[in-house]
Design an enzyme around this catalytic site. Structure first.
Site, short mmCIF file in Angstrom:
data_model
loop_
_atom_site.label_atom_id
_atom_site.label_comp_id
_atom_site.label_asym_id
_atom_site.label_seq_id
_atom_site.Cartn_x
_atom_site.Cartn_y
_atom_site.Cartn_z
N CYS A 36 0.85 -1.20 0.00
CA CYS A 36 0.00 0.00 0.00
C CYS A 36 0.88 1.24 0.00
O CYS A 36 0.68 2.18 0.78
CB CYS A 36 -0.93 0.03 1.21
SG CYS A 36 -1.82 -1.50 1.52
N ALA A 37 1.89 1.27 -0.87
CA ALA A 37 3.00 2.22 -0.75
C ALA A 37 2.71 3.61 -1.31
O ALA A 37 3.36 4.58 -0.90
CB ALA A 37 4.24 1.66 -1.45
N ALA A 38 1.80 3.73 -2.26
CA ALA A 38 1.59 5.04 -2.91
C ALA A 38 1.14 6.10 -1.90
O ALA A 38 0.44 5.78 -0.94
CB ALA A 38 0.55 4.89 -4.02
N GLY A 81 4.31 6.90 -2.08
CA GLY A 81 5.70 6.46 -2.04
C GLY A 81 6.59 7.13 -1.01
O GLY A 81 7.78 6.79 -0.91
N GLY A 82 6.07 8.05 -0.21
CA GLY A 82 6.89 8.80 0.73
C GLY A 82 7.70 7.94 1.68
O GLY A 82 8.89 8.21 1.92
N ASP A 96 1.52 -1.22 -4.88
CA ASP A 96 0.19 -0.61 -4.77
C ASP A 96 -0.74 -1.29 -5.75
O ASP A 96 -0.31 -1.77 -6.81
CB ASP A 96 0.24 0.90 -5.05
CG ASP A 96 -0.99 1.61 -4.50
OD1 ASP A 96 -0.96 1.99 -3.30
OD2 ASP A 96 -1.98 1.76 -5.22
N ASP A 139 -2.03 -6.61 -5.21
CA ASP A 139 -3.01 -6.52 -4.14
C ASP A 139 -2.34 -6.90 -2.82
O ASP A 139 -1.87 -8.02 -2.65
CB ASP A 139 -4.17 -7.49 -4.45
CG ASP A 139 -5.31 -7.39 -3.44
OD1 ASP A 139 -5.10 -6.80 -2.36
OD2 ASP A 139 -6.40 -7.90 -3.73
N CYS A 171 -2.88 6.10 9.69
CA CYS A 171 -3.02 7.52 10.02
C CYS A 171 -4.41 7.78 10.58
O CYS A 171 -5.02 8.82 10.33
CB CYS A 171 -2.74 8.41 8.80
SG CYS A 171 -3.81 8.13 7.39
#
Length: 443
Positions: free
Chosen positions: A257-259, A261-262, A281, A308, A377
Protein backbone atom coordinates in the site's frame (compact mmCIF):
# COMPACT_ATOMS: atom_id res chain seq x y z
CA UNK A 1 -17.42 40.60 -11.62
CA UNK A 2 -16.35 38.08 -8.98
CA UNK A 3 -12.63 37.78 -8.32
CA UNK A 4 -10.88 34.92 -10.13
CA UNK A 5 -9.86 33.39 -6.80
CA UNK A 6 -13.39 33.28 -5.40
CA UNK A 7 -14.75 32.02 -8.70
CA UNK A 8 -12.19 29.22 -8.78
CA UNK A 9 -13.01 28.16 -5.21
CA UNK A 10 -16.75 28.29 -5.88
CA UNK A 11 -16.50 26.31 -9.14
CA UNK A 12 -14.38 23.63 -7.44
CA UNK A 13 -16.85 23.35 -4.54
CA UNK A 14 -19.77 22.91 -6.94
CA UNK A 15 -17.88 20.26 -8.93
CA UNK A 16 -16.97 18.39 -5.78
CA UNK A 17 -20.56 18.37 -4.52
CA UNK A 18 -21.88 17.22 -7.88
CA UNK A 19 -19.44 14.45 -8.65
CA UNK A 20 -17.55 13.68 -5.44
CA UNK A 21 -13.81 13.03 -5.65
CA UNK A 22 -10.86 13.97 -3.49
CA UNK A 23 -10.82 17.65 -2.60
CA UNK A 24 -7.16 18.18 -3.51
CA UNK A 25 -7.62 16.63 -6.95
CA UNK A 26 -10.76 18.66 -7.66
CA UNK A 27 -9.10 21.93 -6.68
CA UNK A 28 -5.84 21.15 -8.50
CA UNK A 29 -7.76 20.39 -11.69
CA UNK A 30 -9.64 23.67 -11.40
CA UNK A 31 -6.54 25.74 -10.70
CA UNK A 32 -4.67 24.08 -13.57
CA UNK A 33 -7.47 25.00 -15.97
CA UNK A 34 -7.09 28.76 -15.41
CA UNK A 35 -4.30 31.28 -15.04
CA UNK A 36 -3.98 32.69 -11.52
CA UNK A 37 -1.09 34.40 -9.79
CA UNK A 38 0.30 33.03 -6.50
CA UNK A 39 -1.79 35.40 -4.40
CA UNK A 40 -5.04 34.31 -6.06
CA UNK A 41 -4.07 30.62 -5.85
CA UNK A 42 -3.49 31.08 -2.12
CA UNK A 43 -6.85 32.83 -1.63
CA UNK A 44 -8.75 30.28 -3.72
CA UNK A 45 -7.19 27.43 -1.74
CA UNK A 46 -7.91 29.09 1.62
CA UNK A 47 -11.58 29.60 0.75
CA UNK A 48 -12.04 26.16 -0.84
CA UNK A 49 -10.50 24.18 2.02
CA UNK A 50 -11.98 26.49 4.65
CA UNK A 51 -15.49 25.86 3.35
CA UNK A 52 -14.96 22.09 3.32
CA UNK A 53 -13.38 22.17 6.76
CA UNK A 54 -16.38 23.97 8.29
CA UNK A 55 -19.23 22.96 5.98
CA UNK A 56 -21.68 21.74 8.65
CA UNK A 57 -20.94 24.82 10.76
CA UNK A 58 -21.53 27.16 7.83
CA UNK A 59 -24.79 25.42 6.93
CA UNK A 60 -25.97 25.81 10.53
CA UNK A 61 -25.46 29.58 10.31
CA UNK A 62 -26.98 29.81 6.82
CA UNK A 63 -30.13 28.00 8.02
CA UNK A 64 -30.54 30.56 10.81
CA UNK A 65 -31.22 33.21 8.18
CA UNK A 66 -32.41 31.26 5.14
CA UNK A 67 -34.64 28.79 6.99
CA UNK A 68 -35.59 25.40 5.55
CA UNK A 69 -35.14 26.82 2.08
CA UNK A 70 -31.40 26.35 2.53
CA UNK A 71 -31.79 22.57 2.27
CA UNK A 72 -33.29 22.81 -1.23
CA UNK A 73 -30.95 25.32 -2.85
CA UNK A 74 -29.04 24.43 -6.04
CA UNK A 75 -25.37 23.52 -5.60
CA UNK A 76 -24.22 26.82 -7.08
CA UNK A 77 -26.33 28.88 -4.67
CA UNK A 78 -25.63 27.00 -1.43
CA UNK A 79 -21.90 26.98 -2.20
CA UNK A 80 -21.94 30.70 -2.92
CA UNK A 81 -23.54 31.21 0.50
CA UNK A 82 -20.89 29.01 2.08
CA UNK A 83 -18.10 30.97 0.36
CA UNK A 84 -19.53 34.26 1.61
CA UNK A 85 -20.30 33.03 5.12
CA UNK A 86 -16.84 31.53 5.53
CA UNK A 87 -15.20 34.81 4.60
CA UNK A 88 -17.41 36.79 6.98
CA UNK A 89 -16.89 34.49 9.96
CA UNK A 90 -13.33 33.26 9.53
CA UNK A 91 -11.33 35.54 7.23
CA UNK A 92 -10.75 38.75 9.18
CA UNK A 93 -8.50 40.24 6.51
CA UNK A 94 -11.23 40.12 3.86
CA UNK A 95 -13.17 43.41 3.72
CA UNK A 96 -16.82 42.88 4.67
CA UNK A 97 -18.14 44.54 1.51
CA UNK A 98 -16.00 42.23 -0.66
CA UNK A 99 -17.20 39.12 1.16
CA UNK A 100 -20.78 40.06 0.31
CA UNK A 101 -20.60 41.82 -3.06
CA UNK A 102 -18.16 39.45 -4.75
CA UNK A 103 -20.09 36.41 -3.52
CA UNK A 104 -23.24 37.79 -5.11
CA UNK A 105 -21.33 38.13 -8.38
CA UNK A 106 -20.71 34.36 -8.38
CA UNK A 107 -24.34 33.60 -9.28
CA UNK A 108 -25.30 36.56 -11.46
CA UNK A 109 -25.03 34.52 -14.65
CA UNK A 110 -26.09 31.06 -13.48
CA UNK A 111 -28.78 31.89 -10.89
CA UNK A 112 -29.86 35.49 -11.36
CA UNK A 113 -32.98 34.89 -9.24
CA UNK A 114 -30.77 34.22 -6.20
CA UNK A 115 -28.84 37.53 -6.25
CA UNK A 116 -31.15 39.40 -3.88
CA UNK A 117 -31.60 36.35 -1.64
CA UNK A 118 -27.84 35.78 -1.20
CA UNK A 119 -27.24 39.47 -0.64
CA UNK A 120 -29.88 39.63 2.09
CA UNK A 121 -28.69 36.48 3.90
CA UNK A 122 -25.02 37.49 3.87
CA UNK A 123 -25.76 41.03 5.04
CA UNK A 124 -27.77 39.63 7.94
CA UNK A 125 -24.92 37.27 8.89
CA UNK A 126 -22.49 40.17 8.65
CA UNK A 127 -24.62 42.38 10.90
CA UNK A 128 -24.88 39.59 13.51
CA UNK A 129 -21.39 38.14 13.10
CA UNK A 130 -20.53 38.05 16.80
CA UNK A 131 -23.84 36.39 17.66
CA UNK A 132 -23.15 33.74 15.00
CA UNK A 133 -19.70 33.00 16.39
CA UNK A 134 -21.12 32.77 19.91
CA UNK A 135 -23.89 30.40 18.78
CA UNK A 136 -21.27 28.07 17.26
CA UNK A 137 -19.09 28.15 20.38
CA UNK A 138 -22.02 27.43 22.70
CA UNK A 139 -23.49 24.61 20.62
CA UNK A 140 -23.42 21.21 22.31
CA UNK A 141 -23.84 19.51 18.94
CA UNK A 142 -20.42 18.24 17.77
CA UNK A 143 -21.62 18.23 14.16
CA UNK A 144 -22.00 22.01 14.41
CA UNK A 145 -19.06 22.73 16.71
CA UNK A 146 -16.51 20.57 14.87
CA UNK A 147 -18.19 20.19 11.47
CA UNK A 148 -17.98 16.42 11.32
CA UNK A 149 -20.21 13.36 11.21
CA UNK A 150 -21.57 12.40 14.61
CA UNK A 151 -20.03 8.92 14.47
CA UNK A 152 -16.55 10.45 14.28
CA UNK A 153 -17.05 12.42 17.48
CA UNK A 154 -18.65 9.43 19.23
CA UNK A 155 -15.77 7.15 18.18
CA UNK A 156 -13.08 9.54 19.39
CA UNK A 157 -15.00 10.15 22.61
CA UNK A 158 -15.24 6.42 23.25
CA UNK A 159 -11.54 5.87 22.51
CA UNK A 160 -10.01 9.01 24.08
CA UNK A 161 -12.58 10.51 26.42
CA UNK A 162 -12.51 14.29 26.78
CA UNK A 163 -9.43 14.48 24.51
CA UNK A 164 -11.82 13.92 21.59
CA UNK A 165 -12.67 17.62 21.76
CA UNK A 166 -8.98 18.55 21.64
CA UNK A 167 -8.37 16.25 18.66
CA UNK A 168 -11.26 17.75 16.72
CA UNK A 169 -10.43 21.29 17.74
CA UNK A 170 -6.93 21.09 16.22
CA UNK A 171 -8.41 19.66 13.01
CA UNK A 172 -9.18 23.31 12.17
CA UNK A 173 -5.56 24.36 12.57
CA UNK A 174 -3.26 24.66 9.58
CA UNK A 175 -0.48 22.09 9.89
CA UNK A 176 3.16 22.97 9.28
CA UNK A 177 4.80 21.66 6.12
CA UNK A 178 7.54 19.21 7.01
CA UNK A 179 10.21 18.06 4.61
CA UNK A 180 12.23 14.88 4.63
CA UNK A 181 15.75 15.75 3.51
CA UNK A 182 17.00 13.63 0.62
CA UNK A 183 20.30 12.67 2.24
CA UNK A 184 21.43 11.08 -1.03
CA UNK A 185 21.76 14.60 -2.47
CA UNK A 186 22.29 16.96 0.47
CA UNK A 187 22.54 17.15 4.24
CA UNK A 188 19.93 18.79 6.44
CA UNK A 189 22.21 21.80 6.97
CA UNK A 190 22.87 22.15 3.25
CA UNK A 191 19.16 22.02 2.40
CA UNK A 192 18.36 24.53 5.12
CA UNK A 193 20.88 26.94 3.55
CA UNK A 194 19.53 26.33 0.05
CA UNK A 195 15.97 27.04 1.21
CA UNK A 196 17.15 30.20 2.96
CA UNK A 197 18.79 31.36 -0.25
CA UNK A 198 15.44 30.84 -1.97
CA UNK A 199 13.74 33.01 0.63
CA UNK A 200 12.20 30.17 2.64
CA UNK A 201 12.77 29.94 6.39
CA UNK A 202 13.07 26.42 7.79
CA UNK A 203 14.17 24.85 11.06
CA UNK A 204 15.02 21.36 12.27
CA UNK A 205 12.33 20.24 14.75
CA UNK A 206 14.36 17.26 16.01
CA UNK A 207 18.10 16.69 16.03
CA UNK A 208 17.67 12.95 15.42
CA UNK A 209 15.66 13.33 12.21
CA UNK A 210 16.67 14.50 8.75
CA UNK A 211 13.64 16.77 8.70
CA UNK A 212 12.97 20.46 8.22
CA UNK A 213 9.81 22.34 9.11
CA UNK A 214 8.78 25.35 7.05
CA UNK A 215 7.21 28.55 8.29
CA UNK A 216 5.25 28.72 5.03
CA UNK A 217 4.89 25.86 2.55
CA UNK A 218 2.70 27.28 -0.20
CA UNK A 219 3.85 26.31 -3.69
CA UNK A 220 6.75 24.23 -2.41
CA UNK A 221 6.30 21.62 -5.16
CA UNK A 222 6.93 24.25 -7.85
CA UNK A 223 10.39 25.05 -6.48
CA UNK A 224 13.53 24.10 -8.38
CA UNK A 225 14.88 22.45 -5.21
CA UNK A 226 11.83 20.17 -5.19
CA UNK A 227 12.12 19.38 -8.89
CA UNK A 228 15.80 18.63 -8.41
CA UNK A 229 14.90 16.00 -5.81
CA UNK A 230 16.48 17.66 -2.79
CA UNK A 231 13.56 16.64 -0.52
CA UNK A 232 10.07 15.27 -0.37
CA UNK A 233 7.16 16.40 1.80
CA UNK A 234 6.55 14.07 4.75
CA UNK A 235 5.07 14.51 8.21
CA UNK A 236 7.18 13.72 11.28
CA UNK A 237 4.86 10.82 12.16
CA UNK A 238 5.61 9.05 8.88
CA UNK A 239 9.33 9.60 9.34
CA UNK A 240 9.14 8.02 12.80
CA UNK A 241 7.23 5.11 11.28
CA UNK A 242 10.14 4.48 8.90
CA UNK A 243 12.58 4.67 11.83
CA UNK A 244 10.67 1.88 13.57
CA UNK A 245 11.73 -0.52 10.79
CA UNK A 246 15.42 -0.17 11.81
CA UNK A 247 16.60 -0.72 8.24
CA UNK A 248 20.21 -1.24 7.23
CA UNK A 249 21.99 -0.92 3.91
CA UNK A 250 21.65 -3.95 1.65
CA UNK A 251 18.33 -5.18 3.06
CA UNK A 252 15.27 -6.28 1.10
CA UNK A 253 12.20 -4.26 2.15
CA UNK A 254 8.55 -4.64 1.15
CA UNK A 255 6.29 -1.60 1.42
CA UNK A 256 2.68 -2.62 0.75
CA UNK A 257 0.00 0.00 0.00
CA UNK A 258 3.00 2.22 -0.75
CA UNK A 259 1.59 5.04 -2.91
CA UNK A 260 2.37 7.87 -3.20
CA UNK A 261 5.70 6.46 -2.04
CA UNK A 262 6.89 8.80 0.73
CA UNK A 263 7.80 6.06 3.18
CA UNK A 264 9.60 4.04 0.49
CA UNK A 265 11.65 7.13 -0.35
CA UNK A 266 12.62 7.70 3.27
CA UNK A 267 13.52 4.03 3.73
CA UNK A 268 15.73 4.17 0.62
CA UNK A 269 17.50 7.24 1.97
CA UNK A 270 18.01 5.54 5.34
CA UNK A 271 19.53 2.57 3.48
CA UNK A 272 21.80 4.88 1.43
CA UNK A 273 20.04 3.56 -1.68
CA UNK A 274 21.69 0.19 -1.15
CA UNK A 275 19.52 -2.92 -1.22
CA UNK A 276 16.09 -3.47 -2.71
CA UNK A 277 12.73 -1.92 -1.88
CA UNK A 278 9.57 -3.31 -3.44
CA UNK A 279 6.92 -0.58 -3.33
CA UNK A 280 3.58 -2.15 -4.05
CA UNK A 281 0.19 -0.61 -4.77
CA UNK A 282 -2.99 -2.03 -6.23
CA UNK A 283 -3.62 0.86 -8.65
CA UNK A 284 -1.50 1.13 -11.80
CA UNK A 285 -1.64 4.94 -11.88
CA UNK A 286 -0.39 5.14 -8.29
CA UNK A 287 2.44 2.71 -9.06
CA UNK A 288 3.58 5.15 -11.74
CA UNK A 289 3.35 7.94 -9.18
CA UNK A 290 5.77 6.07 -6.91
CA UNK A 291 8.23 5.51 -9.73
CA UNK A 292 8.11 9.17 -10.80
CA UNK A 293 8.85 10.23 -7.22
CA UNK A 294 11.78 7.83 -6.96
CA UNK A 295 13.16 9.08 -10.27
CA UNK A 296 12.88 12.72 -9.15
CA UNK A 297 14.81 11.92 -5.97
CA UNK A 298 17.44 9.93 -7.85
CA UNK A 299 16.62 6.71 -5.97
CA UNK A 300 17.64 3.48 -7.73
CA UNK A 301 16.81 0.86 -5.09
CA UNK A 302 13.01 1.19 -5.41
CA UNK A 303 11.04 -1.06 -7.69
CA UNK A 304 7.39 0.02 -7.94
CA UNK A 305 5.05 -2.87 -8.69
CA UNK A 306 1.31 -3.36 -9.02
CA UNK A 307 -0.28 -5.86 -6.68
CA UNK A 308 -3.01 -6.52 -4.14
CA UNK A 309 -1.59 -6.18 -0.63
CA UNK A 310 -4.17 -8.59 0.75
CA UNK A 311 -2.74 -11.30 -1.50
CA UNK A 312 1.04 -10.80 -1.47
CA UNK A 313 2.47 -13.06 -4.15
CA UNK A 314 5.08 -15.69 -3.29
CA UNK A 315 6.90 -14.50 -6.41
CA UNK A 316 7.99 -11.45 -4.44
CA UNK A 317 10.21 -13.63 -2.26
CA UNK A 318 11.05 -12.96 1.39
CA UNK A 319 12.08 -9.69 3.01
CA UNK A 320 14.16 -8.46 5.93
CA UNK A 321 11.59 -5.74 6.63
CA UNK A 322 7.89 -5.36 5.77
CA UNK A 323 5.92 -2.14 6.19
CA UNK A 324 2.13 -2.34 6.32
CA UNK A 325 0.83 1.23 6.23
CA UNK A 326 -2.72 0.12 5.55
CA UNK A 327 -5.82 1.88 4.17
CA UNK A 328 -7.70 3.43 7.09
CA UNK A 329 -10.43 5.88 8.08
CA UNK A 330 -7.88 8.72 8.26
CA UNK A 331 -9.10 10.30 11.49
CA UNK A 332 -5.55 11.43 12.25
CA UNK A 333 -5.22 13.64 9.17
CA UNK A 334 -8.49 15.58 9.11
CA UNK A 335 -6.63 18.90 9.21
CA UNK A 336 -4.94 18.00 5.89
CA UNK A 337 -7.90 16.18 4.34
CA UNK A 338 -11.05 17.85 5.69
CA UNK A 339 -13.38 15.84 3.44
CA UNK A 340 -12.68 12.88 5.77
CA UNK A 341 -14.99 14.59 8.29
CA UNK A 342 -18.00 13.76 6.14
CA UNK A 343 -17.37 10.08 5.49
CA UNK A 344 -20.26 7.81 6.34
CA UNK A 345 -19.65 5.13 8.93
CA UNK A 346 -20.68 2.52 6.34
CA UNK A 347 -17.60 3.52 4.32
CA UNK A 348 -15.17 2.59 7.10
CA UNK A 349 -16.85 -0.07 9.23
CA UNK A 350 -15.29 -3.00 7.33
CA UNK A 351 -11.76 -1.58 7.27
CA UNK A 352 -10.47 -3.68 10.23
CA UNK A 353 -11.29 -6.83 8.27
CA UNK A 354 -9.28 -5.58 5.27
CA UNK A 355 -6.43 -4.38 7.48
CA UNK A 356 -6.14 -7.77 9.14
CA UNK A 357 -6.19 -9.51 5.77
CA UNK A 358 -3.35 -7.30 4.51
CA UNK A 359 -1.38 -7.89 7.70
CA UNK A 360 -1.86 -11.65 7.50
CA UNK A 361 -0.74 -11.71 3.88
CA UNK A 362 2.25 -9.41 4.35
CA UNK A 363 3.72 -11.27 7.33
CA UNK A 364 4.09 -14.35 5.12
CA UNK A 365 6.70 -12.42 3.11
CA UNK A 366 8.86 -11.87 6.22
CA UNK A 367 12.16 -13.70 6.68
CA UNK A 368 12.88 -15.40 10.01
CA UNK A 369 14.35 -12.70 12.23
CA UNK A 370 12.72 -10.01 10.10
CA UNK A 371 10.76 -7.00 11.35
CA UNK A 372 7.21 -6.00 10.43
CA UNK A 373 5.77 -2.55 11.12
CA UNK A 374 2.04 -1.91 11.10
CA UNK A 375 0.86 1.69 10.85
CA UNK A 376 -2.18 3.82 10.15
CA UNK A 377 -3.02 7.52 10.02
CA UNK A 378 -6.17 6.99 12.04
CA UNK A 379 -6.88 7.25 15.77
CA UNK A 380 -9.73 4.73 15.65
CA UNK A 381 -8.67 2.03 18.08
CA UNK A 382 -10.48 -0.87 16.44
CA UNK A 383 -8.29 -0.23 13.37
CA UNK A 384 -5.15 -0.09 15.50
CA UNK A 385 -4.96 -2.07 18.75
CA UNK A 386 -8.08 -4.01 17.80
CA UNK A 387 -6.59 -5.33 14.55
CA UNK A 388 -3.31 -6.21 16.24
CA UNK A 389 -4.97 -8.06 19.10
CA UNK A 390 -6.71 -10.30 16.59
CA UNK A 391 -3.54 -10.65 14.51
CA UNK A 392 -1.45 -11.79 17.48
CA UNK A 393 -4.02 -14.45 18.34
CA UNK A 394 -3.44 -15.95 14.90
CA UNK A 395 0.25 -15.30 14.16
CA UNK A 396 3.20 -16.01 16.37
CA UNK A 397 5.13 -12.75 15.95
CA UNK A 398 6.94 -11.18 18.86
CA UNK A 399 6.27 -7.53 19.76
CA UNK A 400 9.55 -5.63 19.71
CA UNK A 401 10.67 -2.55 21.57
CA UNK A 402 10.57 0.68 19.56
CA UNK A 403 10.92 2.90 22.61
CA UNK A 404 13.99 4.51 21.04
CA UNK A 405 11.48 6.79 19.36
CA UNK A 406 10.62 8.11 22.83
CA UNK A 407 13.95 9.87 22.85
CA UNK A 408 12.78 11.92 19.91
CA UNK A 409 9.17 12.65 20.80
CA UNK A 410 7.34 12.36 24.10
CA UNK A 411 4.85 9.50 23.95
CA UNK A 412 2.35 9.36 26.77
CA UNK A 413 1.76 5.60 26.78
CA UNK A 414 5.45 4.66 26.96
CA UNK A 415 5.17 3.30 30.48
CA UNK A 416 2.58 0.69 29.53
CA UNK A 417 3.63 -0.41 26.06
CA UNK A 418 6.96 -0.36 24.23
CA UNK A 419 6.02 -1.80 20.84
CA UNK A 420 3.03 0.45 20.05
CA UNK A 421 2.94 4.23 19.74
CA UNK A 422 -0.05 6.52 19.24
CA UNK A 423 0.77 10.05 18.14
CA UNK A 424 -1.94 12.58 18.93
CA UNK A 425 -2.12 15.80 16.87
CA UNK A 426 -3.01 18.07 19.77
CA UNK A 427 -0.08 16.79 21.87
CA UNK A 428 2.68 15.82 19.46
CA UNK A 429 1.91 18.38 16.72
CA UNK A 430 2.10 15.64 14.10
CA UNK A 431 -0.47 13.73 12.11
CA UNK A 432 -2.55 11.46 14.29
CA UNK A 433 -0.72 8.19 13.76
CA UNK A 434 -0.33 4.65 15.07
CA UNK A 435 2.88 2.59 14.84
CA UNK A 436 3.54 -0.97 16.05
CA UNK A 437 6.47 -3.30 15.41
CA UNK A 438 6.93 -7.10 15.52
CA UNK A 439 9.68 -9.59 14.84
CA UNK A 440 9.40 -13.03 13.28
CA UNK A 441 11.24 -15.55 15.44
CA UNK A 442 14.19 -17.38 13.90
CA UNK A 443 13.13 -20.82 12.75
Amino acid sequence: MASSARKAAHTALVKMQRSGGYSNLVLDAQLNSIALDKKDISLASAIFYGVIERMYTLDFIIRRYAGKRADKLPFSVINALRVGTYQILYMDKIPAHAAVSETVELVKKSDKWAVGFINAVLKKILSEREACIEAIAKSDNPEIKYSCKRWIYDTLRQDYGAAADDILHVSFDSTPVTLRVNTLKNSRTQLEELLKSAGIEAHAPYDQLDALMLEKGSGIEHMKLYKDGRFHVQDIASQLCCMALSVESGMRVLDVCAAPGGKSFTIAEMMKDSGEIISQDVHEARVKLIQRGADRLGIKSIKAVQGDASECSEDLGLFDRVLCDVPCSGLGVMSKKPDIKYKDYEDVKDLPRLQLKILMSAQKRLKPGGVLVYSTCTLKKDENEGVLNEFLHICNLKPIDISGIYGIIDVSDKDTCTNMITLLPHIHLTDGFFIAAFKKEDE
